[in-house]
Design a protein around this motif. Structure first.
Motif, PDB file in Angstrom:
ATOM      1  N   GLY A 114       0.820  -1.207   0.000  1.00 47.20           N
ATOM      2  CA  GLY A 114       0.000   0.000   0.000  1.00 47.20           C
ATOM      3  C   GLY A 114       0.850   1.253   0.000  1.00 47.20           C
ATOM      4  O   GLY A 114       0.939   1.949   1.018  1.00 47.20           O
ATOM      5  N   ASP A 115       1.491   1.543  -1.103  1.00 42.47           N
ATOM      6  CA  ASP A 115       2.302   2.760  -1.193  1.00 42.47           C
ATOM      7  C   ASP A 115       2.182   3.344  -2.592  1.00 42.47           C
ATOM      8  O   ASP A 115       1.668   2.715  -3.517  1.00 42.47           O
ATOM      9  N   LYS A 116       2.660   4.562  -2.759  1.00 43.07           N
ATOM     10  CA  LYS A 116       2.509   5.258  -4.036  1.00 43.07           C
ATOM     11  C   LYS A 116       3.287   4.590  -5.161  1.00 43.07           C
ATOM     12  O   LYS A 116       2.883   4.649  -6.325  1.00 43.07           O
ATOM     13  N   ALA A 117       4.396   3.945  -4.832  1.00 49.40           N
ATOM     14  CA  ALA A 117       5.204   3.302  -5.868  1.00 49.40           C
ATOM     15  C   ALA A 117       4.452   2.154  -6.523  1.00 49.40           C
ATOM     16  O   ALA A 117       4.370   2.058  -7.756  1.00 49.40           O
ATOM     17  N   HIS A 118       3.892   1.256  -5.700  1.00 50.42           N
ATOM     18  CA  HIS A 118       3.124   0.147  -6.266  1.00 50.42           C
ATOM     19  C   HIS A 118       1.896   0.664  -7.010  1.00 50.42           C
ATOM     20  O   HIS A 118       1.521   0.132  -8.060  1.00 50.42           O
ATOM     21  N   ALA A 119       1.286   1.716  -6.470  1.00 52.47           N
ATOM     22  CA  ALA A 119       0.112   2.282  -7.132  1.00 52.47           C
ATOM     23  C   ALA A 119       0.482   2.896  -8.483  1.00 52.47           C
ATOM     24  O   ALA A 119      -0.283   2.788  -9.451  1.00 52.47           O
ATOM     25  N   LEU A 120       1.635   3.529  -8.550  1.00 54.03           N
ATOM     26  CA  LEU A 120       2.066   4.127  -9.821  1.00 54.03           C
ATOM     27  C   LEU A 120       2.238   3.048 -10.894  1.00 54.03           C
ATOM     28  O   LEU A 120       1.841   3.239 -12.055  1.00 54.03           O
ATOM     29  N   LYS A 121       2.817   1.924 -10.524  1.00 54.22           N
ATOM     30  CA  LYS A 121       2.956   0.817 -11.477  1.00 54.22           C
ATOM     31  C   LYS A 121       1.590   0.369 -11.985  1.00 54.22           C
ATOM     32  O   LYS A 121       1.402   0.106 -13.180  1.00 54.22           O
ATOM     33  N   LYS A 122       0.630   0.268 -11.067  1.00 58.18           N
ATOM     34  CA  LYS A 122      -0.714  -0.170 -11.436  1.00 58.18           C
ATOM     35  C   LYS A 122      -1.373   0.833 -12.389  1.00 58.18           C
ATOM     36  O   LYS A 122      -2.008   0.439 -13.384  1.00 58.18           O
ATOM     37  N   VAL A 123      -1.233   2.112 -12.096  1.00 55.81           N
ATOM     38  CA  VAL A 123      -1.806   3.140 -12.966  1.00 55.81           C
ATOM     39  C   VAL A 123      -1.207   3.057 -14.366  1.00 55.81           C
ATOM     40  O   VAL A 123      -1.922   3.149 -15.373  1.00 55.81           O
TER      41      VAL A 123
END
Length: 276
Positions: free
Chosen positions: A201-210
């Motif tokens: 749950g962090d911005k890095a993993h979320a950025l990959k998903k986006v």
């Protein structure tokens, strides 16, 4: 050549210190949105973010709540990372035993992105100050005995640096990789906050998903930020820009440091420099 993707943090990066957006920033942002893909990556919930962003165009999934939630501007949930409920409640009890400290607990009430923001009756001075910024938030609920629920995104402690450094070390020693621990300065009060999240749950993993959703490589992305929770994004994106008022740790990993602060419309000035 495909248009670029621009994703900005909000507090102390895109928003001014009084949480406003200038007319200049609004004009540049909306003009840039006509030729590029623009969105946000914030610790705020959907509604807490949108409250300060009226009249702005977003045309990509939004990274919310420190990266634990990804949703479209139309409020469709793309991904959510909830923490383990039983482990979180064990951790909350352990923190009370260790230092008699109680957290904020933030979660999701429904699929319409309505947030639950539970706070304890026993609060630290830092929590008292932070709650002043949420006086009109309808998601706020006070509890004598606060617990995590089935769809909890994060458990947040706020206190002095010394107190939270000790708490972080203690909890990490017990729970290890069960959670992601993020200890950062609280810029509004001068104290610190410890945010406890799902391991991914962090911005890095979320950025990959986006990027996966958009079908775009990370090299096409420019990210803007100021704080510890932006560093993961900075390391992944093709371009990373720290605002002039960013923390030294964030500037150290940025590919560029902007000459303007958040109060000087740093993101808008950068976007203007890239416009056709």
């Amino acid at each position: 050549m495909m248009n670029k993707v621009y994703i900005t943090d909000l507090d102390h990066t895109f928003l001014r210190s009084d949480l406003s957006v200038s007319d200049f920033t609004r004009k540049i942002w909306n003009a840039k949105a006509k030729e590029s893909t623009l969105s946000i990556a914030t610790a705020r919930s959907f509604y807490a973010a949108m409250k300060y962003l009226p009249g702005l165009t977003f045309n990509a999934p939004m990274i919310l709540l420190d990266g634990t939630l990804i949703a479209t501007p139309e409020r469709k949930i793309i991904d959510a990372k909830f923490i383990d409920t039983a482990a979180a409640n064990d951790l909350i009890a352990e923190a009370i035993r260790f230092d008699n400290i109680h957290p904020f607990v933030i979660g999701l009430k429904n699929d319409n992105l309505d947030e639950s923001f539970d706070f304890p009756r026993t609060k630290t001075p830092t929590q008292e100050k932070v709650l002043l910024n949420y006086r009109d938030d309808i998601s706020l609920r006070e509890f004598d005995h606060i617990v995590a629920k089935e769809r909890t995104f994060k458990v947040v402690y706020m206190a002095s640096k010394e107190r939270l450094v000790a708490l972080t070390e203690h909890l990490k020693g017990i729970y290890g990789d069960t959670f992601h621990f993020k200890l950062s300065p609280e810029n509004y009060t001068g104290d610190y906050f410890l945010t406890i999240l799902h391991p991914l749950g962090d911005k890095a993993h979320a950025l990959k998903k986006v990027c996966d959703v958009l079908g775009r490589p990370l090299e096409d992305v420019t990210v803007f930020g100021d704080s510890i929770n932006d560093i993961g994004m900075f390391r992944l994106a093709g371009m990373s820009a720290a605002v002039a008022n960013a923390l030294a740790e964030t500037k150290a990993v940025a590919k560029t440091v902007l000459p303007h602060s958040n109060d000087e419309d740093a993101v808008a000035h950068y976007l203007k420099s890239t416009m056709k």
